[in-house]
Design a protein around this motif. Structure first.
Motif, PDB file in Angstrom:
ATOM      1  N   THR A 287      77.074 -48.562  82.311  1.00  0.00           N
ATOM      2  CA  THR A 287      78.144 -49.761  82.373  1.00  0.00           C
ATOM      3  C   THR A 287      78.094 -50.444  83.737  1.00  0.00           C
ATOM      4  O   THR A 287      77.541 -49.865  84.593  1.00  0.00           O
ATOM      5  CB  THR A 287      79.448 -48.592  82.435  1.00  0.00           C
ATOM      6  N   HIS A 288      78.297 -51.690  83.442  1.00  0.00           N
ATOM      7  CA  HIS A 288      78.465 -52.364  84.585  1.00  0.00           C
ATOM      8  C   HIS A 288      79.921 -53.106  84.834  1.00  0.00           C
ATOM      9  O   HIS A 288      79.992 -54.359  84.814  1.00  0.00           O
ATOM     10  CB  HIS A 288      77.323 -53.642  84.426  1.00  0.00           C
ATOM     11  N   ASP A 289      80.797 -52.219  85.252  1.00  0.00           N
ATOM     12  CA  ASP A 289      82.237 -52.833  85.300  1.00  0.00           C
ATOM     13  C   ASP A 289      82.362 -53.132  86.653  1.00  0.00           C
ATOM     14  O   ASP A 289      83.580 -53.936  87.052  1.00  0.00           O
ATOM     15  CB  ASP A 289      83.138 -51.869  84.863  1.00  0.00           C
ATOM     16  N   ASP A 290      81.565 -52.950  87.724  1.00  0.00           N
ATOM     17  CA  ASP A 290      81.878 -53.438  89.139  1.00  0.00           C
ATOM     18  C   ASP A 290      83.112 -52.723  89.568  1.00  0.00           C
ATOM     19  O   ASP A 290      84.058 -53.484  90.114  1.00  0.00           O
ATOM     20  CB  ASP A 290      81.661 -54.685  89.206  1.00  0.00           C
ATOM     21  N   TRP A 291      83.472 -51.499  89.300  1.00  0.00           N
ATOM     22  CA  TRP A 291      84.673 -50.795  90.187  1.00  0.00           C
ATOM     23  C   TRP A 291      84.235 -50.157  91.384  1.00  0.00           C
ATOM     24  O   TRP A 291      83.700 -49.037  91.464  1.00  0.00           O
ATOM     25  CB  TRP A 291      85.221 -49.812  88.936  1.00  0.00           C
ATOM     26  N   LYS A 292      84.726 -50.772  92.357  1.00  0.00           N
ATOM     27  CA  LYS A 292      84.606 -50.424  93.710  1.00  0.00           C
ATOM     28  C   LYS A 292      85.899 -49.856  94.436  1.00  0.00           C
ATOM     29  O   LYS A 292      86.989 -50.650  94.430  1.00  0.00           O
ATOM     30  CB  LYS A 292      84.091 -51.525  94.578  1.00  0.00           C
ATOM     31  N   ILE A 293      85.758 -48.534  94.795  1.00  0.00           N
ATOM     32  CA  ILE A 293      87.078 -47.867  95.217  1.00  0.00           C
ATOM     33  C   ILE A 293      86.739 -46.805  95.934  1.00  0.00           C
ATOM     34  O   ILE A 293      85.789 -45.751  95.554  1.00  0.00           O
ATOM     35  CB  ILE A 293      87.906 -47.460  93.921  1.00  0.00           C
ATOM     36  N   ASP A 294      87.394 -46.309  97.002  1.00  0.00           N
ATOM     37  CA  ASP A 294      87.063 -45.363  97.809  1.00  0.00           C
ATOM     38  C   ASP A 294      88.130 -44.290  97.690  1.00  0.00           C
ATOM     39  O   ASP A 294      88.647 -43.665  98.507  1.00  0.00           O
ATOM     40  CB  ASP A 294      87.017 -45.794  99.243  1.00  0.00           C
TER      41      ASP A 294
ATOM     42  N   GLY B  51      87.635 -51.912  86.953  1.00  0.00           N
ATOM     43  CA  GLY B  51      86.708 -52.931  87.505  1.00  0.00           C
ATOM     44  C   GLY B  51      86.954 -54.365  87.941  1.00  0.00           C
ATOM     45  O   GLY B  51      87.794 -54.637  87.046  1.00  0.00           O
ATOM     46  N   ASP B  52      86.243 -54.866  88.373  1.00  0.00           N
ATOM     47  CA  ASP B  52      86.182 -56.265  88.432  1.00  0.00           C
ATOM     48  C   ASP B  52      86.115 -57.097  87.115  1.00  0.00           C
ATOM     49  O   ASP B  52      86.472 -57.922  86.868  1.00  0.00           O
ATOM     50  CB  ASP B  52      85.429 -56.889  89.496  1.00  0.00           C
ATOM     51  N   LYS B  53      85.178 -56.544  86.428  1.00  0.00           N
ATOM     52  CA  LYS B  53      85.053 -57.111  85.111  1.00  0.00           C
ATOM     53  C   LYS B  53      85.648 -56.565  83.838  1.00  0.00           C
ATOM     54  O   LYS B  53      86.029 -57.457  83.090  1.00  0.00           O
ATOM     55  CB  LYS B  53      83.362 -56.862  84.740  1.00  0.00           C
ATOM     56  N   ARG B  54      86.083 -55.361  83.803  1.00  0.00           N
ATOM     57  CA  ARG B  54      87.022 -54.852  82.771  1.00  0.00           C
ATOM     58  C   ARG B  54      87.989 -53.696  83.343  1.00  0.00           C
ATOM     59  O   ARG B  54      87.659 -53.097  84.300  1.00  0.00           O
ATOM     60  CB  ARG B  54      86.189 -54.100  81.800  1.00  0.00           C
ATOM     61  N   GLN B  55      89.004 -53.696  82.792  1.00  0.00           N
ATOM     62  CA  GLN B  55      90.163 -52.881  83.106  1.00  0.00           C
ATOM     63  C   GLN B  55      90.625 -52.072  81.803  1.00  0.00           C
ATOM     64  O   GLN B  55      90.899 -52.616  80.729  1.00  0.00           O
ATOM     65  CB  GLN B  55      91.158 -53.360  83.930  1.00  0.00           C
ATOM     66  N   GLY B  56      90.656 -50.650  81.946  1.00  0.00           N
ATOM     67  CA  GLY B  56      91.205 -49.954  80.822  1.00  0.00           C
ATOM     68  C   GLY B  56      90.161 -48.974  80.312  1.00  0.00           C
ATOM     69  O   GLY B  56      89.265 -48.514  80.875  1.00  0.00           O
ATOM     70  N   ILE B  57      90.350 -48.640  78.913  1.00  0.00           N
ATOM     71  CA  ILE B  57      89.380 -47.790  78.382  1.00  0.00           C
ATOM     72  C   ILE B  57      88.460 -48.396  77.334  1.00  0.00           C
ATOM     73  O   ILE B  57      89.043 -49.313  76.621  1.00  0.00           O
ATOM     74  CB  ILE B  57      89.968 -46.475  77.637  1.00  0.00           C
ATOM     75  N   TYR B  58      87.145 -48.146  77.096  1.00  0.00           N
ATOM     76  CA  TYR B  58      86.233 -48.783  76.152  1.00  0.00           C
ATOM     77  C   TYR B  58      85.309 -47.983  75.491  1.00  0.00           C
ATOM     78  O   TYR B  58      85.162 -46.656  75.944  1.00  0.00           O
ATOM     79  CB  TYR B  58      85.311 -49.672  77.097  1.00  0.00           C
ATOM     80  N   TYR B  59      84.852 -48.474  74.255  1.00  0.00           N
ATOM     81  CA  TYR B  59      83.862 -47.972  73.645  1.00  0.00           C
ATOM     82  C   TYR B  59      82.648 -48.852  73.560  1.00  0.00           C
ATOM     83  O   TYR B  59      82.751 -49.844  73.570  1.00  0.00           O
ATOM     84  CB  TYR B  59      84.251 -47.718  72.151  1.00  0.00           C
ATOM     85  N   ALA B  60      81.311 -48.159  73.643  1.00  0.00           N
ATOM     86  CA  ALA B  60      80.306 -48.979  73.246  1.00  0.00           C
ATOM     87  C   ALA B  60      78.935 -47.766  72.799  1.00  0.00           C
ATOM     88  O   ALA B  60      79.136 -46.849  73.017  1.00  0.00           O
ATOM     89  CB  ALA B  60      79.805 -49.628  74.460  1.00  0.00           C
ATOM     90  N   HIS B  61      78.139 -48.433  72.150  1.00  0.00           N
ATOM     91  CA  HIS B  61      76.882 -47.425  71.836  1.00  0.00           C
ATOM     92  C   HIS B  61      75.575 -48.185  72.240  1.00  0.00           C
ATOM     93  O   HIS B  61      75.388 -49.242  72.735  1.00  0.00           O
ATOM     94  CB  HIS B  61      76.750 -47.193  70.304  1.00  0.00           C
ATOM     95  N   THR B  62      74.660 -47.223  72.499  1.00  0.00           N
ATOM     96  CA  THR B  62      73.401 -47.600  73.088  1.00  0.00           C
ATOM     97  C   THR B  62      72.269 -46.884  72.242  1.00  0.00           C
ATOM     98  O   THR B  62      72.388 -45.752  71.891  1.00  0.00           O
ATOM     99  CB  THR B  62      73.161 -47.353  74.476  1.00  0.00           C
ATOM    100  N   ASP B  63      71.172 -47.525  71.852  1.00  0.00           N
ATOM    101  CA  ASP B  63      70.028 -46.848  70.985  1.00  0.00           C
ATOM    102  C   ASP B  63      68.689 -46.807  71.936  1.00  0.00           C
ATOM    103  O   ASP B  63      67.640 -46.335  71.425  1.00  0.00           O
ATOM    104  CB  ASP B  63      69.699 -48.042  69.755  1.00  0.00           C
ATOM    105  N   ASP B  64      68.857 -47.016  73.283  1.00  0.00           N
ATOM    106  CA  ASP B  64      67.825 -46.901  74.178  1.00  0.00           C
ATOM    107  C   ASP B  64      68.101 -46.091  75.285  1.00  0.00           C
ATOM    108  O   ASP B  64      67.830 -46.227  76.325  1.00  0.00           O
ATOM    109  CB  ASP B  64      67.087 -48.113  74.422  1.00  0.00           C
ATOM    110  N   LEU B  65      69.209 -45.156  75.269  1.00  0.00           N
ATOM    111  CA  LEU B  65      69.537 -44.293  76.058  1.00  0.00           C
ATOM    112  C   LEU B  65      70.068 -45.269  77.446  1.00  0.00           C
ATOM    113  O   LEU B  65      69.681 -44.808  78.608  1.00  0.00           O
ATOM    114  CB  LEU B  65      68.674 -43.376  76.576  1.00  0.00           C
ATOM    115  N   GLY B  66      70.687 -46.203  77.145  1.00  0.00           N
ATOM    116  CA  GLY B  66      71.416 -46.779  78.417  1.00  0.00           C
ATOM    117  C   GLY B  66      70.679 -48.172  78.931  1.00  0.00           C
ATOM    118  O   GLY B  66      71.390 -48.729  79.846  1.00  0.00           O
ATOM    119  N   LYS B  67      69.491 -48.226  78.621  1.00  0.00           N
ATOM    120  CA  LYS B  67      68.926 -49.648  78.898  1.00  0.00           C
ATOM    121  C   LYS B  67      69.725 -50.771  78.476  1.00  0.00           C
ATOM    122  O   LYS B  67      69.964 -51.712  79.300  1.00  0.00           O
ATOM    123  CB  LYS B  67      67.537 -49.483  78.410  1.00  0.00           C
ATOM    124  N   THR B  68      70.171 -50.686  77.254  1.00  0.00           N
ATOM    125  CA  THR B  68      71.135 -51.794  76.725  1.00  0.00           C
ATOM    126  C   THR B  68      72.226 -51.161  76.090  1.00  0.00           C
ATOM    127  O   THR B  68      72.173 -50.264  75.525  1.00  0.00           O
ATOM    128  CB  THR B  68      70.238 -52.684  75.615  1.00  0.00           C
TER     129      THR B  68
END
Length: 396
Positions: free
Chosen positions: A254-261, A286-303
């Motif tokens: 995931t690439h949501d860019d959530w930066k939090i300490d 994150g900066d790109k998304r906020q909330g809960i999400y679903y997605a799938h990958t067929d190559d173990l996370g590369k895409t």
């Protein structure tokens, strides 16, 4: 002000907002069903190979197991696992774990505040849950380092994999962000003589977010974990065990860019179908998304497929779970409208390509746990516990 992850982990242990020859048996249990007093509304379940549903129930000073032959409508007498009184530690993000092997052996991991706050204990039963072995420690640093967020997987060869977050060192975290621990595991095929040799998987793991672990169709463990990357971003990565037993480097997924300490206390969910499509659900601010999400990958996370937002953003959707059974995929999560908590589900019949409308199926105004989806290989069920109505177990 938000606190660092490790401080929040310690705070949770004191109160949350939201074979060895010694055995124990059912005669140790009071007449009252312990499910009515499950600690912090946390109950764990697992189906056995014969279709029996097994339930693990933590209470203030003991842990119990009972079972059902009618998919949770009725349960047999509970059996106490720990013969000695312990201060049991659990919370919805950190429930105990139970799984049943193909041979029928029942495996249990639970937590107690002893050598360290949240110390993990393992026990098992080879007699269909009539008795359980004396609980033993899984960490070889139990007297000096916290360990929690346990998971158990058992493969078709009866190899028992245990996984946990471990605070024994921070030498694997090459950055200054707080709240990053290590992920460890142990594997054995004989619990009666096992010493649980501890092995390192990865550093940089977000300490208070539960890690999701399942098997690939090839029978190797796959891990979805919230990482703390060197720049402080808390996004997710997939880690896979190769055929030679080695672990891949974390593949950022995931690439949501959530930066939090501070600690999100919001772990991801993972299920892999028979065609090796990994189905993911997660929370981010994150900066790109906020909330809960679903997605799938067929190559173990590369895409990754385009993340699909879930739930009513005005009702604080959170703590999603996902399960795949054939071409069917089910999602479940919680929503809170300010007065009560709803369990909401969403379904796909084509491996996550198209989806039904959201459907609310349970509701409670009391303290509750996180929803958990399980399958007996033919049907999908939801397990959820609330303090007012107890343990719910319903077919989806």
């Amino acid at each position: 002000m938000l606190r660092p992850c490790y401080k929040i982990a310690l705070t949770f242990l004191f109160g949350l907002l939201l074979a060895s020859g010694c055995h124990s048996s059912a005669k140790d249990v009071n007449a009252e069903n312990p499910a009515n007093r499950a600690l912090n509304a946390t109950v764990s379940v697992s189906f056995g190979p014969d279709g029996r549903l097994w339930r693990l129930i933590p209470t203030d000073n003991a842990v119990f197991v009972d079972s059902s032959t009618d998919n949770g409508k009725t349960y047999g007498n509970p059996v106490k696992i720990n013969s000695n009184t312990q201060k049991i530690s659990t919370w919805p993000e950190n429930p105990p774990a139970i799984t049943v092997s193909a041979s029928g052996r029942i495996h249990v991991l639970y937590y107690a505040d002893e050598q360290q706050q949240s110390t993990s204990f393992f026990s098992y039963s080879d007699d269909n849950g009539q008795t359980f072995s004396k609980p033993v420690l899984i960490s070889d640093h139990a007297d000096s380092a916290m360990h929690y967020m346990d998971q158990i997987l058992v493969d078709n060869n009866n190899n028992i994999y245990t996984f946990w977050h471990d605070a024994r060192d921070d030498r694997h975290s090459h950055h200054s962000a707080t709240g990053a621990l290590s992920l460890y595991y142990a594997v054995t095929d004989e619990p009666a003589t096992a010493e649980f040799s501890n092995r390192f998987i990865s550093g940089g793991v977000c300490s208070c977010c539960r890690t999701a672990i399942t098997f690939s169709p090839g029978g190797k463990p796959v891990i979805l974990v919230r990482m703390v990357f060197p720049d402080g971003t808390r996004d997710h990565a997939l880690i896979t065990m190769t055929q030679n037993g080695q672990w891949s480097k974390p593949q950022r997924t995931t690439h949501d860019d959530w930066k939090i300490d501070a600690c999100p206390e919001h772990g991801p969910a993972l299920s892999i179908d028979t065609q090796n499509r990994a189905h993911l659900a997660w929370f981010t601010l994150g900066d790109k998304r906020q909330g809960i999400y679903y997605a799938h990958t067929d190559d173990l996370g590369k895409t990754l497929s385009e993340p699909m937002p879930l739930g009513n953003a005005g009702h604080l959707p959170g703590h999603p779970d996902v399960i795949a059974l054939g071409s069917r995929v089910v999602l479940a999560w919680v929503e809170f409208d300010g007065n009560a908590t709803d369990i909401v589900i969403k379904e796909s019949t084509d491996r996550g390509l198209t989806w039904s409308k959201d459907r609310k199926i349970l509701n409670s105004s009391a303290k509750s746990g996180h929803p958990k989806l399980v399958s007996n290989g033919e049907k999908i069920f939801l397990s959820w516990t609330s303090n007012d109505a107890g343990h719910h177990f319903i077919e989806i």
